[in-house]
Enzyme design. Sequence first.
Site, PDB file in Angstrom:
ATOM      1  N   SER A   1      46.342  78.148  67.162  1.00 18.80           N
ATOM      2  CA  SER A   1      45.885  77.705  65.843  1.00 18.80           C
ATOM      3  C   SER A   1      46.897  76.783  65.185  1.00 18.80           C
ATOM      4  CB  SER A   1      45.673  78.902  64.923  1.00 18.80           C
ATOM      5  OG  SER A   1      45.488  78.416  63.606  1.00 18.80           O
TER       6      SER A   1
ATOM      7  N   ARG B   1      45.661  65.678  62.997  1.00 19.30           N
ATOM      8  CA  ARG B   1      45.633  65.952  64.427  1.00 19.30           C
ATOM      9  C   ARG B   1      45.789  64.714  65.283  1.00 19.30           C
ATOM     10  NH1 ARG B   1      40.668  70.320  64.347  1.00 19.30           N
ATOM     11  NH2 ARG B   1      41.916  71.994  63.450  1.00 19.30           N
TER      12      ARG B   1
ATOM     13  N   GLY C   1      23.005  76.612  64.721  1.00 18.05           N
ATOM     14  CA  GLY C   1      21.716  77.111  65.208  1.00 18.05           C
ATOM     15  C   GLY C   1      21.396  78.504  64.695  1.00 18.05           C
TER      16      GLY C   1
HETATM   17  C1  LIG Z   1      39.039  76.772  70.365  1.00 14.40           C
HETATM   18  C2  LIG Z   1      38.373  76.160  69.175  1.00 14.40           C
HETATM   19  C3  LIG Z   1      38.886  76.413  67.906  1.00 14.40           C
HETATM   20  C4  LIG Z   1      38.294  75.877  66.775  1.00 14.40           C
HETATM   21  N1  LIG Z   1      38.819  76.154  65.538  1.00 14.40           N
HETATM   22  C5  LIG Z   1      38.204  75.658  64.440  1.00 14.40           C
HETATM   23  C6  LIG Z   1      38.684  75.992  63.146  1.00 14.40           C
HETATM   24  O1  LIG Z   1      39.680  76.697  63.006  1.00 14.40           O
HETATM   25  N2  LIG Z   1      38.039  75.500  62.062  1.00 14.40           N
HETATM   26  C7  LIG Z   1      36.921  74.725  62.197  1.00 14.40           C
HETATM   27  O2  LIG Z   1      36.360  74.335  61.188  1.00 14.40           O
HETATM   28  N3  LIG Z   1      36.429  74.389  63.415  1.00 14.40           N
HETATM   29  C8  LIG Z   1      37.042  74.847  64.538  1.00 14.40           C
HETATM   30  N4  LIG Z   1      36.550  74.521  65.777  1.00 14.40           N
HETATM   31  C9  LIG Z   1      35.342  73.717  65.875  1.00 14.40           C
HETATM   32  C10 LIG Z   1      34.120  74.572  65.604  1.00 14.40           C
HETATM   33  O3  LIG Z   1      34.337  75.873  66.074  1.00 14.40           O
HETATM   34  C11 LIG Z   1      32.891  74.040  66.324  1.00 14.40           C
HETATM   35  O4  LIG Z   1      32.792  72.683  66.108  1.00 14.40           O
HETATM   36  C12 LIG Z   1      31.636  74.670  65.749  1.00 14.40           C
HETATM   37  O5  LIG Z   1      31.748  76.059  65.781  1.00 14.40           O
HETATM   38  C13 LIG Z   1      30.424  74.246  66.546  1.00 14.40           C
HETATM   39  O6  LIG Z   1      29.331  75.071  66.174  1.00 14.40           O
HETATM   40  P1  LIG Z   1      27.908  74.722  66.723  1.00 14.40           P
HETATM   41  O7  LIG Z   1      26.961  75.727  66.159  1.00 14.40           O
HETATM   42  O8  LIG Z   1      27.615  73.301  66.446  1.00 14.40           O
HETATM   43  O9  LIG Z   1      27.978  74.837  68.300  1.00 14.40           O
HETATM   44  P2  LIG Z   1      28.323  76.120  69.170  1.00 14.40           P
HETATM   45  O10 LIG Z   1      28.889  77.210  68.366  1.00 14.40           O
HETATM   46  O11 LIG Z   1      29.106  75.629  70.338  1.00 14.40           O
HETATM   47  O12 LIG Z   1      26.915  76.636  69.687  1.00 14.40           O
HETATM   48  C14 LIG Z   1      26.240  75.958  70.686  1.00 14.40           C
HETATM   49  C15 LIG Z   1      25.008  76.768  70.994  1.00 14.40           C
HETATM   50  O13 LIG Z   1      24.102  76.006  71.741  1.00 14.40           O
HETATM   51  C16 LIG Z   1      23.730  76.713  72.891  1.00 14.40           C
HETATM   52  N5  LIG Z   1      23.507  75.729  73.933  1.00 14.40           N
HETATM   53  C17 LIG Z   1      24.319  74.713  74.302  1.00 14.40           C
HETATM   54  N6  LIG Z   1      23.741  73.997  75.273  1.00 14.40           N
HETATM   55  C18 LIG Z   1      22.541  74.561  75.521  1.00 14.40           C
HETATM   56  C19 LIG Z   1      21.464  74.270  76.414  1.00 14.40           C
HETATM   57  N7  LIG Z   1      21.528  73.234  77.249  1.00 14.40           N
HETATM   58  N8  LIG Z   1      20.393  75.068  76.396  1.00 14.40           N
HETATM   59  C20 LIG Z   1      20.319  76.134  75.552  1.00 14.40           C
HETATM   60  N9  LIG Z   1      21.279  76.426  74.683  1.00 14.40           N
HETATM   61  C21 LIG Z   1      22.380  75.640  74.678  1.00 14.40           C
HETATM   62  C22 LIG Z   1      24.860  77.623  73.197  1.00 14.40           C
HETATM   63  O14 LIG Z   1      24.369  78.745  73.912  1.00 14.40           O
HETATM   64  C23 LIG Z   1      25.306  77.999  71.805  1.00 14.40           C
HETATM   65  O15 LIG Z   1      24.503  79.061  71.342  1.00 14.40           O
HETATM   66  C24 LIG Z   1      37.147  75.057  66.921  1.00 14.40           C
HETATM   67  C25 LIG Z   1      36.619  74.801  68.189  1.00 14.40           C
HETATM   68  C26 LIG Z   1      37.226  75.340  69.319  1.00 14.40           C
HETATM   69  C27 LIG Z   1      36.664  75.028  70.672  1.00 14.40           C
END
Ligand SMILES: Cc1cc2nc3c(=O)[nH]c(=O)nc-3n(C[C@H](O)[C@H](O)[C@H](O)COP(=O)(O)OP(=O)(O)OC[C@H]3O[C@@H](n4cnc5c(N)ncnc54)[C@H](O)[C@@H]3O)c2cc1C
Lengths: 269, 257, 647
Positions: free
Chosen positions: C284, C337, C45
């Site tokens: 990690s 994994r 986003g």
């Molecule tokens: C602990 C952990 C470690 C990880 N390590 C890795 C790694 O080493 N390498 C890798 O490639 N991936 C890793 N991942 C996976 C990766 O981090 C995530 O899949 C990725 O960052 C998701 O990004 P995103 O932008 O899709 O969602 P997010 O970063 O989760 O963003 C979601 C956004 O949506 C907003 N939002 C959600 N619901 C609503 C709502 N109802 N109304 C308004 N806003 C809302 C939130 O506020 C947030 O801004 C890891 C995940 C976790 C949990």
Amino acid sequence: MHSLLNILNSTIGRKFLMALSGFILVLFVLGHMLGNLQIFLGPDVINAYAYKLHSMPAALLWSIRLFLLACIAVHIWAAVVLTIDNKKARPVIHGPKATVQASYSSRTMRMSGIILLAFILFHIAHYTVRNIPGKEYNEKIAKVALMKQGEPVYKNGHAVMTFNVNDMMVAGFRVWWVSLFYIIAVGLLCMHLTHGVSSMFQTIGLRNKDWKNRLDQLALVYGWVVFLGFAAIPAATLSGLIKPMNEGVKNAGAGLVPHSEVTFQKIQH
Amino acid sequence: MEKTMKLTLRVWRQKNAETKGAFETYEVENVSEDSSFLEMLDILSEDLVEKGEEPVAFDHDCREGICGMCSMTINGIPHGPERATTACQLHMRHFYDGQTITIEPWRAKPFPVMKDLVVDRSPLDRIIQSGGFITARSGSAVDANAIPIRKQTADYAMDAAACIGCGACVAACPNASAMLFTSAKVSHMNSLPQGKPEKDRRTLAMVSTMDKEGFGGCTNVGECEAVCPKSISLDMIAQLNRDYAFAQVKNIFQPVA
Amino acid sequence: MNLDPKIPEGPLSEKWSNHKFKMKLVNPANRRKYHVIVVGSGLAGGAAAASLAEQGYNVSCFCYQDSPRRAHSIAAQGGINAAKNYQNDGDSIQRLFYDTVKGGDYRAREANVYRLAEVSSDIIDQCVANGVPFAREYGGLLANRSFGGAQVSRTFYARGQTGQQLLLGAYSALSRQIGLGKVKMYNRHEMLDVVKVDGHAKGIIVRSMVTGEISRHAGDCVVLATGGYGNVFFLSTNAQGCNVTAAYRAYRRGAGFANPCYTQIHPTCIPVHGDKQSKLTLMSESLRNDGRIWAPKDPAVAAKIRSGEIKPDDVAEEARDYYLERKYPSFGNLAPRDISSRAAKEACDEGRGVATTGLGVFLDFRDAIKRDGKKAIEERYGNLFDMYQCITGDNPYETPMMIFPAVHYTMGGLWVDYNLESTIPGLFVGGEANFSDHGANRLGASALMQGLSDGYFVLPYTVGNYLGEQGVASAGNVNAYHPAFDEVEDEVKARIDQLMSIKGDESPRSFHKRLGNIIWEYCGMARSKEGLEGAIKQVQEIREEFWNNLRVVGTTEGINPELERAGRVADFIEFGELMCRDALMREESCGGHFRVEHQTDDGEALRDDENFTFAGVWEYNGENVEPKLHKEPLIYENVKLATRSYK
Ligand SMILES: Cc1cc2nc3c(=O)[nH]c(=O)nc-3n(C[C@H](O)[C@H](O)[C@H](O)COP(=O)(O)OP(=O)(O)OC[C@H]3O[C@@H](n4cnc5c(N)ncnc54)[C@H](O)[C@@H]3O)c2cc1C
Ligand code: HEM
Ligand code: HEM
Ligand code: SF4
Ligand code: F3S
Ligand code: FES
């Protein structure tokens, strides 16, 4: 110009002024202390020193004085404005007071500073302007001969006379509360500086982890030197180590000075 | 089996920004010492809900010390007694059975309390918006290895960039100064070659926003560094002061902003 | 439901460039006439909002945290993949593409995955330009590591905080646009529904989490990047606020939901300590490069360790079972994994588990420390070891770490075509929220890649293309006064009032926990027909109870965490049922989805390519009506399906 104003208006800019003015004061205080310590070398020496100071062209003397006062003014202005902003930014303090690493002196800069201000005002009235009520030192009758290597200095036949700074200080510090005030004041100055001297390097951006430790030590040493150096004089006076000339301190030129022994005592009570 | 404890909590309760707040005292029982501080607050919340009372509102999200959302002052120290630890990473084994714990929101003029322990930290965002970025439009970048960067520089930038924007530094500072936060971002970006072109305007812009938002000035007290969960160092503040001086001087001769 | 993936013509390697060339462009002067709504400020986003604003569109961006910088992308530790081949170890777009398809157990769409691999190296360039301080070598060039079972070193990292640094990069770009007034940022706003006008997504309904006010926002299209739904398990490595609400509400408005049962269980998390626990913490995966995973051979020994009678180090070499090295000689401790997680579960099911709960295995650095010295290990994993000690109180340098699998990532999500457009025209979905390019299992360090690929390099094009197709005339022709908004807003308000008015006596958290236990038990690492059928019933019962016995204290005005949680849990409950249905439907084992009925003699996942080489897409059919299943066949023209073997 416009951007100079920005500097004055920014918190960091003000801290610069504070550090720079502080730095100049730091230098002055050190020099001043060394100068004053000459009193331990005998009245003639200190009197000669005062004579030297005063015999420099008035313009120069005054520009130095004004410059110093300006530094103090700037320093205080910055301190006051900064303090007002900071108080505004922090209306509520946390319930249980807890401090992790901040030093006491760092948290009391304002307190120490303000008392220093009071001191400096008193001090200038005391020794520069010389009219603390009941403690006026009369120029005319407080003259002694200017001495060089134990010999009076003659100018076209007349012995050169100078103000008896030695007796003035002694008379001043024999009043116990005056001495006490001085000692307290220089104690606070010491505190102010144990933080300030290191802090000012941080402010102008010339500090990092390793240097911090060294600078903190430097500041500590500097602070204590200033304290001991200044406090020594009132302490020595009270303990009778330093005496006025008439109390057995030989002054070869004394003869040339009509009733110089009655000088201060008369005026005091 | 895990040890549990009983605690007395003095918690700041405040309905909203308008109303005045006050401390309320609560008891919580069988708190596992393996629980995190926030899990301990969850237990309190469930107890309160049980009684039909409103639970204590507090900010939190990742609960692993990286999002910077959790923000509470524990016994007078932002993020609590453990060094380099966020409230969510603080575990109850660092407290003792029967202890009384005082919990407050961040206290600073620019961070108005919105409810209980929840404060408004948007000023920190606005500081970044005014200059905490490197202008590089998507797709406009050169190859990542085109500009080599000394390892030491990259490591230093990383040290600075580790800031999680929690605002504990502001809460800990007797002047509510945001210098550590601001200097961390400035040091991160000013030290990288990619950040050099905007160095001066970034520095001036971020500092002036910082002042406008009503944060106090830094008097080198150093509490911020002590409570910072990411151990951001005072060196960053020194660098900000340095960069600011250069920027201002340059600005006199050739406007940078 | 139209599931045309809109895959462009031409050979795989030219599809994206051809497609970009064919796209409709919007002339720069006209872009400011459009208004794009982006929900989510994570990698997907945040990057999309910033890039679209840079192009000149007006953007409104929403997130539920108090700052866009706190999106859960921040928590990613390990790293991000890119086919740069800086290490000269034979990496290439082709190989990254192949590894990702294979890693996903051949359940991903070829064309998307290839594009992902293709733009991967632009991502690294972009991030470096934004000031992301990736790890470097003394020569000043970027450092890499091998990660999550890859045989090439293609993972870029910034200490143990890669996700944080990448997100802060996107956040700073976004902040710049906010400062310039091109993006209006709405922090502490939760999206509660999508508004459609003549079938096209034209806006959203949000609730201010500060005032409680419900407001409507209209735009020319909507981008959802709201992350994953791992919290349906209650305990996961996700942040407390992560939710399925945004995606699920879109599903209820007609967006197809694909492969909800594909969830990833991460092998190296810190074991659960008690029933008061609120989240699980990931260690990690890079730890697996040096740590050796084992469990005692003999359950009796394990029991002794659990009771504290003996210490792990007292267990003799021959009494230890380094099961990954035993089962998968060539990959050993770096096995993917899903495989590592299942192996850990098996060990614990056989009563050989450690930790107080018996749900844990050892991750042992004893030999690594012997081999490379404490210093070297400290340099590599210092911060992770500290984190472990901070949480558990044990010192990993002296006693082996204990780990157990935990829910970490959700491959399923809203179905999207090649343009990342859902089955609702004008509703785009990016990042973890879409059903993504990872098929049935995600390889390490590839979600960050996908999030940024979607945000920086795909959505900015495809959204523009959509707007171009709509024509300038359509720009801003729907405003928030349109009756469609009244309707949806009323529904949203009614739902909130309903939640408040139940006044029962069970808290939202308690319902969430109960749901989580069921899903973890029956739709977790191992799934079975009867298990799932039972689960569906139980979830329906919970749902029944929820709407009769929920207690939400406080009011609708102002900050009310209980109300927020209640709304999310309500959606998780409905969604949990959908997950189980999907798992039940998929009569095969693939990637993260393991059906006990479908395994080889030595307990490996058994795919059924004949009947299940498709994406299962669910269409909402109304309250208490079974959703309808649609299938997008997955056509493999470039890789030939093989059984995934890591032996
Ligand atoms: C602990 C952990 C470690 C990880 N390590 C890795 C790694 O080493 N390498 C890798 O490639 N991936 C890793 N991942 C996976 C990766 O981090 C995530 O899949 C990725 O960052 C998701 O990004 P995103 O932008 O899709 O969602 P997010 O970063 O989760 O963003 C979601 C956004 O949506 C907003 N939002 C959600 N619901 C609503 C709502 N109802 N109304 C308004 N806003 C809302 C939130 O506020 C947030 O801004 C890891 C995940 C976790 C949990
Ligand atoms: C006259 C009354 C004085 C007042 C009200 C005053 C007040 C202050 C205050 C409030 C500070 C800020 C603390 C900080 O920023 O670290 C400060 C700093 C300082 N003061 Fe003073 N002070 C006074 C006199 C002096 C004198 C006489 C000296 C030197 C002999 C001095 C040297 C310093 C120095 C070196 C600093 C550190 C500047 C910095 O941190 O950048 N001050 N003073
Ligand atoms: C025992 C301690 C001190 C003694 C004996 C002493 C003595 C004197 C004397 C005799 C003068 C007058 C100089 C003259 O007009 O010829 C003077 C001036 C002055 N002193 Fe001190 N002083 C002491 C401590 C201090 C301290 C601690 C400070 C500052 C923090 C200070 C600051 C000044 C200043 C600013 C002046 C005025 C400068 C001038 O007149 O040109 N003094 N002092
Ligand atoms: S500098 Fe430290 S304390 Fe301040 S915001 Fe950043 S992480 Fe928090
Ligand atoms: S505590 Fe405050 S005074 Fe400066 S050094 Fe830290 S900001
Ligand atoms: S909750 Fe994210 S840092 Fe504490």
